[in-house]
Scaffold this motif. Structure first.
Motif, short mmCIF file in Angstrom:
data_model
loop_
_atom_site.label_atom_id
_atom_site.label_comp_id
_atom_site.label_asym_id
_atom_site.label_seq_id
_atom_site.Cartn_x
_atom_site.Cartn_y
_atom_site.Cartn_z
N ASP A 193 41.60 50.32 35.08
CA ASP A 193 41.08 51.25 33.53
C ASP A 193 43.13 51.36 33.71
OD1 ASP A 193 39.21 50.52 32.54
OD2 ASP A 193 38.16 52.21 33.92
N SER A 194 43.44 52.93 34.23
CA SER A 194 45.18 53.15 34.20
C SER A 194 46.01 52.35 33.88
CB SER A 194 44.43 54.61 35.19
OG SER A 194 45.07 53.85 36.30
N GLN A 195 45.63 51.09 34.67
CA GLN A 195 48.06 50.23 35.30
C GLN A 195 47.54 49.30 35.17
OE1 GLN A 195 49.49 50.34 39.36
NE2 GLN A 195 47.85 52.39 40.06
N ILE A 196 46.01 48.18 34.31
CA ILE A 196 46.16 47.17 34.45
C ILE A 196 45.88 47.14 32.57
CG2 ILE A 196 45.50 44.75 33.73
CD1 ILE A 196 47.10 45.81 36.20
N LEU A 197 46.70 47.28 31.95
CA LEU A 197 46.73 46.96 30.41
C LEU A 197 45.79 46.01 29.91
CD1 LEU A 197 50.67 47.05 29.80
CD2 LEU A 197 49.13 48.98 30.00
N PRO A 198 45.42 46.37 28.59
CA PRO A 198 44.95 45.53 27.65
C PRO A 198 44.88 43.75 27.98
CG PRO A 198 44.86 47.70 26.17
CD PRO A 198 46.02 47.67 27.17
N ASP A 199 46.49 43.93 27.97
CA ASP A 199 47.10 42.56 27.40
C ASP A 199 47.40 41.82 28.86
OD1 ASP A 199 49.18 43.77 28.63
OD2 ASP A 199 50.52 43.99 26.59
N GLY A 200 47.23 42.55 29.56
CA GLY A 200 46.34 42.18 31.41
C GLY A 200 48.85 42.21 32.20
N ASN A 241 56.45 45.35 35.17
CA ASN A 241 57.48 44.14 36.11
C ASN A 241 56.16 42.79 36.13
OD1 ASN A 241 58.09 43.34 38.06
ND2 ASN A 241 58.57 44.53 39.38
N PRO A 242 57.03 42.29 35.26
CA PRO A 242 56.35 40.62 35.51
C PRO A 242 55.68 40.42 37.41
CG PRO A 242 57.98 40.33 34.81
CD PRO A 242 58.48 41.72 35.05
N ARG A 243 56.68 40.86 37.93
CA ARG A 243 55.90 40.31 39.88
C ARG A 243 54.71 41.39 40.12
NH1 ARG A 243 57.33 37.43 44.16
NH2 ARG A 243 56.69 38.35 45.87
N VAL A 244 54.71 41.93 39.80
CA VAL A 244 53.73 42.66 40.05
C VAL A 244 51.99 42.30 39.84
CG1 VAL A 244 52.77 45.22 39.69
CG2 VAL A 244 54.75 45.36 39.54
N GLY A 245 51.92 41.60 39.13
CA GLY A 245 50.88 41.02 38.66
C GLY A 245 50.39 40.69 39.80
N LEU A 246 51.81 39.20 40.22
CA LEU A 246 51.56 38.65 41.58
C LEU A 246 51.22 39.57 42.42
CD1 LEU A 246 51.80 35.69 42.20
CD2 LEU A 246 54.13 35.91 42.76
N GLU A 247 51.78 40.15 42.84
CA GLU A 247 52.14 41.03 43.94
C GLU A 247 50.19 42.06 44.12
OE1 GLU A 247 53.43 41.23 46.89
OE2 GLU A 247 55.48 40.48 46.09
N LEU A 248 49.39 41.76 43.03
CA LEU A 248 48.70 41.91 43.74
C LEU A 248 47.35 41.68 43.47
CD1 LEU A 248 48.85 44.85 40.39
CD2 LEU A 248 48.02 45.69 42.93
N LEU A 249 46.91 40.33 42.94
CA LEU A 249 46.59 38.70 42.77
C LEU A 249 46.63 38.14 44.06
CD1 LEU A 249 47.54 37.42 39.57
CD2 LEU A 249 44.96 38.75 40.22
N LEU A 250 47.02 38.65 44.82
CA LEU A 250 47.28 37.94 46.06
C LEU A 250 46.40 38.44 47.08
CD1 LEU A 250 51.86 37.28 46.21
CD2 LEU A 250 49.63 35.24 46.47
N ASP A 251 46.54 40.14 46.47
CA ASP A 251 44.94 41.07 47.65
C ASP A 251 43.72 40.76 46.92
OD1 ASP A 251 47.38 41.52 50.06
OD2 ASP A 251 48.05 43.18 48.24
N LEU A 252 44.45 40.77 45.62
CA LEU A 252 43.07 41.91 44.81
C LEU A 252 41.75 39.83 44.53
CD1 LEU A 252 44.09 43.03 41.87
CD2 LEU A 252 42.52 44.15 43.09
N LEU A 253 42.78 38.62 44.86
CA LEU A 253 41.99 37.32 44.95
C LEU A 253 41.13 37.15 46.45
CD1 LEU A 253 43.80 35.10 43.31
CD2 LEU A 253 42.06 35.69 42.32
N PRO A 254 41.84 37.47 47.54
CA PRO A 254 41.05 37.72 48.86
C PRO A 254 39.98 39.09 48.78
CG PRO A 254 43.51 37.27 49.14
CD PRO A 254 43.61 37.66 47.65
N LEU A 255 39.95 39.83 48.09
CA LEU A 255 38.92 40.58 48.08
C LEU A 255 38.70 40.71 46.94
CD1 LEU A 255 37.97 43.78 48.65
CD2 LEU A 255 40.10 44.57 46.33
N ARG A 256 38.12 40.14 46.12
CA ARG A 256 36.82 39.20 45.81
C ARG A 256 36.27 38.29 46.21
NH1 ARG A 256 38.08 35.89 39.72
NH2 ARG A 256 38.46 34.46 41.76
#
Length: 557
Positions: free
Chosen positions: A221-228, A234-249
């Motif tokens: 809610d606080s860090q990911i903006l409505p447009d994603g 920083n464009p790379r932060v999304g990639l860094e997060l997804l590399l950990d969020l996908l295995p968590l999911r």
């Protein structure tokens, strides 16, 4: 006066945050022995990051290649040596390199990994100081130990197993206690991911599992903006997060747990933003701290993308615009610096842009270095390191000179205007302005960028509007910089134009009629192998003589 009060307020808040953190840390130290070791791990989450067998072989032979440096250990523990650099130490203590040990599925590989972890436990587990216990390093280490526990624990004796589990449990407890004192942004998000991952991978109460999921939802809610996009911009932060969020999911799904409410929708929202920043060569744009991206890492994330489609023309909340025609893409920064903890990594790149065509990036920003020291990281944040106009060698957004404050933004660009227009003949364009120079120099920077439908002609206009009635005490001199990717060769055609040629022969002519166009030496911070030399195109102009320049890029081959 106002900036002085702002600086003093920032200093007081940071000092108070650090004082509270020290108190919490002292309490942790006093009661550290009360931590109980879990009996076992339930699951080892997957690691999507790439594996390099060569790195594993080097480690087995006593050589650690991390952060662009090498440490020769001759079979001894790397933690008994003076480490070559801070980035090296960060990567060593975060244990992300454990994933490479999976490439060699032998007892020798597991024994080597276990010996290094055991050395860390003996030297650092009880000290709680230095790089080893920085919050982000600890969060990365918890994720790595959980993900690669099968390698570390293969054929481990009971004594090591218990030490490993007890330390892991204490590190989770440490992260939980440090969360209130963690600066926002990627560091806090990764901490929440680590705690959520630990809650499903280790035996825990249902209430702990629920709290970890709710805390993770709050970060979405606080860090990911409505447009994603991410609040850091920083464009790379999304990639860094997804590399950990996908295995968590996937771990939640595999174990049959209820997923955090925002996990699936948040991931789906992040994918379009990731595609928005992707250039024609597959790499991500270099804005606000982004650095080079490994193609296999990006592809390992994109193959899980179920929202595939054409990239958006704009990210309205992240404040970026994208022009596309033919095989040409232009991405422009049309935002102000982020707020909160993300201001420590913000760049002064307002109205900067990047251009790619075919398989190559031609015009880029200098990016942020992966492995370099603090001084180079701060240099990369300046306006001079971006493809935009700089006035009197002063960044449009100014930073604190204090390392104590992390060189956070103190005088930001406050307003950026954006106007988008498409013409009947298929040209797509944006008109932009920012006020970063208005207070200091009484100047507003306006920029126009236009791309034709075929993607073969880029038209640019930069105008510096002096506020009516404003008188400067010094001459106003501007430089328009266009940083060129290191793979592109430059050739001076004449005094007003330069030819840009890619390795495969594709070429573009840069021209600025009525202006002297210069090729000068440059530094590219974001090369995957480290900082390297490159070139840039410069147009210098004195505002007493002219306040506007026009320039063009046209494909020639």
């Amino acid at each position: 006066m106002q900036s002085g009060r702002r600086f003093a307020s920032m200093y007081v808040r940071e000092a108070w945050r650090r004082a509270l953190r020290r108190v919490a840390l002292l309490r942790l130290k006093l009661f550290r022995h009360s931590t109980k070791a879990p009996e076992r791990l339930i699951v080892a989450p997957t690691d999507l990051r790439s594996i390099d067998p060569h790195v594993a072989d080097e480690i087995l032979n006593g050589r650690f290649l991390l952060a662009g440096r090498m440490l020769e250990t001759n079979g001894k523990s790397p933690f008994t040596f003076t480490l070559p650099s801070r980035p090296f130490a960060t990567r060593l203590h975060s244990f992300g390199w454990l994933r490479h040990m999976r490439a060699n599925k032998t007892e020798r590989s597991s024994a080597a990994a276990r010996a290094i972890v055991d050395s860390w436990l003996s030297i650092h587990a009880g000290r709680m100081e230095g790089i080893a216990w920085e919050i982000d390093v600890t969060a990365q280490r918890v994720i790595a130990w959980l993900s690669h526990s099968p390698v570390v624990l293969q054929n481990a004796d009971r004594g090591f197993y218990r030490r490993f589990m007890k330390s892991l449990a204490f590190q989770v407890r440490f992260l939980h206690r440090m969360a209130p004192f963690t600066l926002g942004g990627l560091e806090l998000f990764r901490l929440r991911i680590a705690l959520a991952m630990a809650s499903v991978a280790m035996p825990t109460r249902a209430s702990t599992l629920k709290r970890a999921a709710q805390a993770l939802d709050r970060e979405f809610d606080s860090q990911i903006l409505p447009d994603g996009g991410h609040i850091s911009r920083n464009p790379r932060v999304g990639l860094e997060l997804l590399l950990d969020l996908l295995p968590l999911r996937q771990t939640y799904v595999n174990l049959g747990h209820d997923l955090p409410q925002k996990l699936i929708s948040g991931i789906d929202r992040m994918y379009p933003a990731l595609r928005f920043f992707r250039h024609q060569d597959g790499d991500l744009a270099l804005f606000n701290g982004a650095t080079s991206t490994l193609a296999n890492e990006l592809m390992s994330v994109l193959r899980y993308d179920e929202t595939a489609g054409q990239p958006f023309k704009a990210l309205p909340q992240s404040r970026y615009q994208r022009l596309a025609g033919g095989k040409t893409v232009i991405i422009a920064d049309t935002g102000t610096p982020p707020s909160g903890g993300a201001r420590r990594t913000a760049h002064a790149g307002s109205l900067s842009f990047e251009m790619s065509s075919g398989r190559h990036r031609f015009i880029v920003n200098s990016g942020s270095p992966k492995f370099a020291g603090y001084r180079y990281v701060q240099m990369a944040r300046t306006t001079a390191a971006h493809s935009t106009v700089i006035l009197n060698d002063t960044s449009s957004t100014r930073f604190s000179p204090s390392p104590f404050l992390g060189h956070a933004v103190t005088e930001p660009v406050k307003t950026v205007t954006v106007e988008r227009a498409e013409t009947e003949d298929g040209r797509d364009g944006i008109k932009l302005s920012h006020d970063g120079y208005l207070r200091v120099f009484g100047v507003l920077h306006e920029r126009e960028l236009t791309l034709n439908a075929a993607g073969s002609i880029v038209t640019g206009r930069d105008r510096l509007v002096v506020r009516e009635g404003y008188e400067s005490d010094e001459p106003l001199k501007a430089v328009a910089r266009f940083h060129i990717h290191p793979s592109i060769a430059l050739h001076q055609s004449d005094g007003e134009s330069v030819m840009l040629t890619a390795p495969d022969g594709e070429s573009w002519l840069f021209s600025a009629p009525g202006n002297e166009v210069l090729i000068t030496e440059d530094i590219f911070f974001a090369d995957s192998s480290g900082i390297c030399g490159s070139d840039q195109i410069e147009i210098d102009f004195d505002l007493a003589e002219k306040t506007e320049i026009r320039w063009f890029l046209s494909r020639r081959g």
